[in-house]
Design a protein around this motif. Structure first.
Motif, PDB file in Angstrom:
ATOM      1  N   LYS A  54       0.837  -1.197   0.000  1.00 33.40           N
ATOM      2  CA  LYS A  54       0.000   0.000   0.000  1.00 33.40           C
ATOM      3  C   LYS A  54       0.873   1.249   0.000  1.00 33.40           C
ATOM      4  CE  LYS A  54      -4.268  -1.381   2.352  1.00 33.40           C
ATOM      5  NZ  LYS A  54      -5.169  -1.472   1.225  1.00 33.40           N
ATOM      6  N   ASP A  56       0.327   5.652   0.006  1.00 32.74           N
ATOM      7  CA  ASP A  56      -0.495   6.851  -0.066  1.00 32.74           C
ATOM      8  C   ASP A  56       0.137   7.818  -1.062  1.00 32.74           C
ATOM      9  OD1 ASP A  56      -1.985   9.081   0.259  1.00 32.74           O
ATOM     10  OD2 ASP A  56      -1.736   9.226   2.444  1.00 32.74           O
ATOM     11  N   TYR A 182      -2.942  -3.601  -9.883  1.00 31.70           N
ATOM     12  CA  TYR A 182      -3.038  -2.657  -8.758  1.00 31.70           C
ATOM     13  C   TYR A 182      -4.466  -2.157  -8.596  1.00 31.70           C
ATOM     14  CZ  TYR A 182      -2.967   1.140 -12.233  1.00 31.70           C
ATOM     15  OH  TYR A 182      -3.249   1.967 -13.285  1.00 31.70           O
ATOM     16  N   ILE A 188      -5.041   6.110  -2.359  1.00 30.28           N
ATOM     17  CA  ILE A 188      -4.381   4.925  -1.826  1.00 30.28           C
ATOM     18  C   ILE A 188      -4.152   3.922  -2.951  1.00 30.28           C
ATOM     19  CG2 ILE A 188      -4.487   3.057  -0.140  1.00 30.28           C
ATOM     20  CD1 ILE A 188      -4.303   5.826   1.121  1.00 30.28           C
ATOM     21  N   THR A 190      -2.709   0.298  -4.114  1.00 31.42           N
ATOM     22  CA  THR A 190      -2.361  -1.016  -3.590  1.00 31.42           C
ATOM     23  C   THR A 190      -1.821  -1.869  -4.739  1.00 31.42           C
ATOM     24  OG1 THR A 190      -4.218  -0.778  -2.082  1.00 31.42           O
ATOM     25  CG2 THR A 190      -3.173  -2.942  -2.203  1.00 31.42           C
TER      26      THR A 190
END
Lengths: 200, 410
Positions: A54, A56, A182, A188, A190
């Motif tokens: 993860k 940000d 992804y 966010i 991931t």
């Protein structure tokens, strides 16, 4: 004593024995090489294929790139500006695989932006030629020539990619940069395969 | 003396001495081009000794390799010298081998009856390249890492089995501890044994068929009544003394480089390799060791993955075929026609040009009026044409008739 003392018979029997020993020796040597070859088989370093990463992206500025270490490979994440996205369309006729038919990416990235959200580019930073890491060169018309509209340049053998990771003709790299699986929810990111049952 | 007699009764010492030194007859007209084989042997011995000493201090692990080399160079007494002798020795070995190879081209040393000597020598050259590559990876600097990444990715260009083959060679999907351990084992024991064996065969072959010479005349055709060649002189003492002088001059140059130009301007020790391996960042200016750059430039010249690898492989493979590509009746360039001299010059210039291009980043033009890519393509073509056209120009050019004896007498 030996019943068939005829020299010809003995000679041919001797020859048969010699050839048998030769053939068995070759089979034996071939057999002995099997464990040596098997011992060289790839020993996969236990990579958890589904291990998600993860990140940000709220601190990622427009035009900026960050490199994430995902499964031991660099993954480039760039927040592309509108001006950058406008450079993609004119590249089309100079590209080797403009529609990413031959290249590797999830279906949701099989578009001209090669992304879920056109503004966020996520590509594996490994050149499809011989696996060097291309450098991010967003600068226009620098030392890469007057026609350079920004993209990636591989220092090893000079492959050029546009700002969607699509390879230009005349490069040794055969296909576009790979897009990893992804998810993107807001800011966010991931990286990795979605969990079973989860909506992509 | 009694010890010598005791030994000679049990080992063929006297026969060995006569066969390889005192009664090994060598053409009387060998020139300086015949020095480099001896120098290559000397450098191989240097690599062997300094290599063993480096192994004393080296740790073949991902976490320890880089630090162990730094520690050996900085903290172990004379460690810096041993590492430098090994690194500069590798560069000098290739310099000497290129001159040795050029001698072969100049005087037709690959022609009948020396085809096998040539093949063994080319085989040695190829094996030494692999050995040099393995050694280049071991310090685990960033150039080391990316050299390993690129070279061990070359098999992926082969359609179908390529990916599996590359994974099998690396021992995994990417460069890892498994790869480093393998390259270490090959560098310190596997390949050196092959090199020693091939060197033995190469030298045995030369002694069996006899050395060529700048005139390209067989000295065995004219024998004196006692069966020795009229135009030959014993290897010892005549050429051993001369080689010793050459070795002395060479050592002056060698230690001059070791003490005063240890990095060789980045050609022997590269600045980018003073940074530990970083799997996420390729150095901005990446090039292989200088002695491999001509082949690297051939790979880079072709804008196609498989095509590039095939071109480079052809550049390495074609010299093996020289004994069969050369259709000339004479051996030495002294008696061959103008086409041969011209093509040799073109090939040498192209090869050096490719070497310079290989050292230059792709985006920095070497010449103002022509792009690097196009220049590399032209030079690659010229290099390959030297070999591919050889059957034609050596067959149809006018050669001069060499004299029957060295010096033209009788």
């Amino acid at each position: 004593m030996c019943s068939d003392s005829d020299p010809d018979t003995r000679l041919s029997r001797r020859r048969l024995l010699i050839h048998t020993v030769e053939a068995l020796s070759i089979i034996g040597l071939a057999g002995a090489s099997i464990p040596l070859l098997r011992a060289c088989s790839p020993q996969g370093v236990a990579v958890k294929k589904n291990a998600p990463l993860k990140q940000d992206l709220s601190a990622l500025d427009v035009g900026q790139m960050i490199t994430l270490n995902w499964q031991g490979k660099p993954v480039f994440v760039i927040r592309r500006s509108d001006a950058m996205l406008k450079t993609l369309a004119p590249n089309a006729n100079q590209l080797r695989d403009p529609l990413s038919v031959e290249s590797k990416q999830p279906d949701y990235a099989k578009n001209i932006y090669r992304a879920r959200d056109p503004h966020i580019l996520v590509v594996v930073g490994v050149c499809t030629h011989l696996s060097c890491t291309p450098s991010y060169r967003p600068d226009q018309a620098g030392d890469l020539g007057p026609d350079w509209r920004g993209g990636f340049f591989c220092p090893c053998h000079g492959s050029r990619f546009d700002l969607a990771g699509r390879v230009f003709q005349g490069s040794p790299a055969p296909t576009n940069l790979t897009v990893p699986p992804y998810q993107l929810v807001g800011n966010i990111l991931t990286l990795g395969e979605p969990n079973p049952g989860e909506h992509t | 003396m009694r010890l010598f007699i005791w030994l000679a009764q049990r080992l063929p010492l006297r026969e060995w001495y006569q066969r390889h030194l005192s009664h090994y007859y060598v053409p009387k007209n060998l020139n300086i081009w015949y020095l480099f084989g001896a120098l290559a042997t000397l450098l191989l011995i240097n690599q062997l000794i300094t290599g063993i000493w480096l192994t004393f201090g080296y740790s073949p692990t991902l976490s320890g390799a880089f630090d162990s080399v730094v520690h050996y160079v900085r903290d172990v007494p004379s460690g810096w010298l041993i590492r430098e002798l090994h690194a500069a020795g590798a560069s000098m070995l290739f310099a000497v081998l290129y001159l040795h190879l050029f001698r072969g081209l100049l005087y037709g040393s690959y022609q009948r009856p020396r085809e096998l000597v040539w093949l063994l020598g080319m085989g040695l050259f190829l094996v030494l390249m692999i050995e040099a590559f393995c050694g280049y990876v071991l310090p685990w600097g960033n150039m080391s890492y990316w050299a390993a990444q690129v070279i061990m990715d070359l098999p992926t260009a082969i359609p179908g089995i390529g990916d599996d083959l590359a994974n099998w060679l690396r021992g995994g999907e990417s460069i890892s501890q498994v790869t480093l351990s393998r390259l270490f084992a090959l560098h310190v024991i596997g390949i050196p044994l092959v090199i020693a064996f091939l060197t033995l065969l190469h030298l045995t072959g030369v002694r069996h068929v006899g050395a060529n010479n700048p005139e390209g005349i067989e000295i065995k055709k004219h024998l004196s009544p006692d069966g020795t060649p009229l135009d030959g002189i014993p290897f010892h003492p005549y050429y051993t003394i001369r080689d010793l002088l050459g070795v002395g001059v060479f050592l002056l140059v060698f230690v001059g480089i070791v003490f005063f130009f240890p990095t060789g301007g980045g050609l022997i020790l590269e600045p980018a390799n003073a940074i530990p391996a970083n799997p996420l960042q390729t150095p901005a200016h990446i090039a292989p060791a200088w002695y491999l750059t001509p082949f690297y430039a051939m790979l880079r010249a072709v804008p196609d993955k498989l095509g590039g690898v095939i071109t480079m492989a052809a550049g390495l493979a074609l010299p093996f075929l020289l004994p069969w590509l050369d259709r000339s009746k004479v051996k030495s360039m002294r008696y061959k026609g103008r086409a041969s001299s011209f093509m040799l010059a073109v090939m040498v210039i192209s090869f050096i040009g490719l070497g310079i291009l290989g050292l230059t980043p792709v985006d920095h033009a070497v010449l103002p009026f022509i792009g690097n890519q196009l220049l590399a393509q032209i030079l690659t073509a010229l290099y390959l044409l030297y070999f591919l056209l050889m059957p034609l120009y050596t067959k149809f050019e006018a050669c001069r008739e060499p004299p029957d004896r060295i010096g033209g007498a009788q």
